[in-house]
Scaffold this active site. Structure first.
Site, mmCIF file in Angstrom:
data_model
loop_
_atom_site.group_PDB
_atom_site.id
_atom_site.type_symbol
_atom_site.label_atom_id
_atom_site.label_comp_id
_atom_site.label_asym_id
_atom_site.label_seq_id
_atom_site.Cartn_x
_atom_site.Cartn_y
_atom_site.Cartn_z
ATOM 1 N N TYR A 148 0.841 -1.203 0.000
ATOM 2 C CA TYR A 148 0.000 0.000 0.000
ATOM 3 C C TYR A 148 0.876 1.254 0.000
ATOM 4 C CZ TYR A 148 -3.079 3.622 1.977
ATOM 5 O OH TYR A 148 -3.770 4.792 2.203
ATOM 6 N N LYS A 152 1.152 4.376 -2.760
ATOM 7 C CA LYS A 152 0.933 5.776 -2.389
ATOM 8 C C LYS A 152 2.188 6.618 -2.628
ATOM 9 C CE LYS A 152 -3.376 5.988 -1.028
ATOM 10 N NZ LYS A 152 -4.369 6.802 -1.793
#
Length: 243
Positions: A148, A152
């Site tokens: 994740y 990002k």
């Protein structure tokens, strides 16, 4: 009235952002995979704030549909806010490529696909604002959520480059680093109150920052310094930490 397009309009943050901008008399375009679920929100915005609200089918992972989606909007939006994302399961993603791909596409690839199209439109018009909701998780990879976080990180870098590219065209690009936010996506986590924002606080901060043309917004100011400290930890020490 100016128009705001919200990509990923079903999330708690998106609902709060829609209400904040509608209260300031923006018409709202709600885009998401489940348009039926957006209808109550659409009706609420229209009744509560007296603005025009529309719903639009948008799937971040269906890249081939993005150009037609944007071309089919009733009017070109003045502001586009990319809210969609997926925290996912780190342990599952380490062993299951489909989970990893969903995390990457939801937080990076899908955003780049649609925002490339928005950027071309705004650059041609020489006006517009793009806002991307990124994450402090992208500022340094940690074992607990590095898939994740890496997505990002890519999104943050993309927004930075887009801002650099579009500045001379009069188009503003803002990156938002909310930190922890009390939403359905984080309800299974134990979050520190001091570092956790409410969706309404995020919405207010985003609205003010858009008007001030900020480049990077940390919703909770503490995060700027927390992440600075984390980034300064030498790699030899950092790799031994359980973060």
């Amino acid at each position: 009235m100016p128009t705001l397009l919200i990509l990923g309009a079903g999330s708690d943050m998106a609902v709060a952002i829609a209400r904040k901008f509608a209260s300031e008399k923006y018409d709202i375009q709600l885009a998401g995979r489940n348009t039926a679920a957006l209808i109550p929100q659409q009706q609420d915005l229209q009744v509560r704030f007296g603005v025009k609200a529309t719903t639009h089918m948008f799937d971040a992972a269906n890249f081939a549909s993005h150009a037609a989606f944007y071309a089919g909007l009733p009017v070109p939006p003045d502001i586009t806010i990319c809210v969609f994302g997926y925290l996912g399961d780190q342990e599952k993603a380490q062993q299951n490529w489909q989970e990893a791909a969903t995390i990457i596409n939801s937080n990076y690839t899908g955003a780049v696909s649609i925002l490339n199209i928005v950027a071309e439109s705004y650059e041609a018009r020489k006006q517009g604002t793009i806002v991307g909701i990124s994450s402090v998780a992208g500022e340094r990879g940690r074992q607990s959520n590095y898939i994740y976080g890496s997505a990002k990180a890519g999104f943050t870098a993309y927004l930075s480059g887009l801002r650099n590219r579009l500045f001379r065209s009069g188009v503003h690009v803002m990156s938002v680093q909310p930190g922890f936010v009390n939403t359905r996506m984080t309800q299974h986590l134990t979050l520190p109150p001091l570092l956790t924002a409410q969706p309404e606080a995020v919405a207010t901060a985003v609205f003010k920052a858009v008007n001030r043309k900020k480049n990077v917004l940390y919703v909770k100011w503490h995060w700027r310094y927390i992440m600075l400290i984390i980034k300064l930890i030498p790699e030899g020490i950092f790799k031994k930490l359980s973060l």
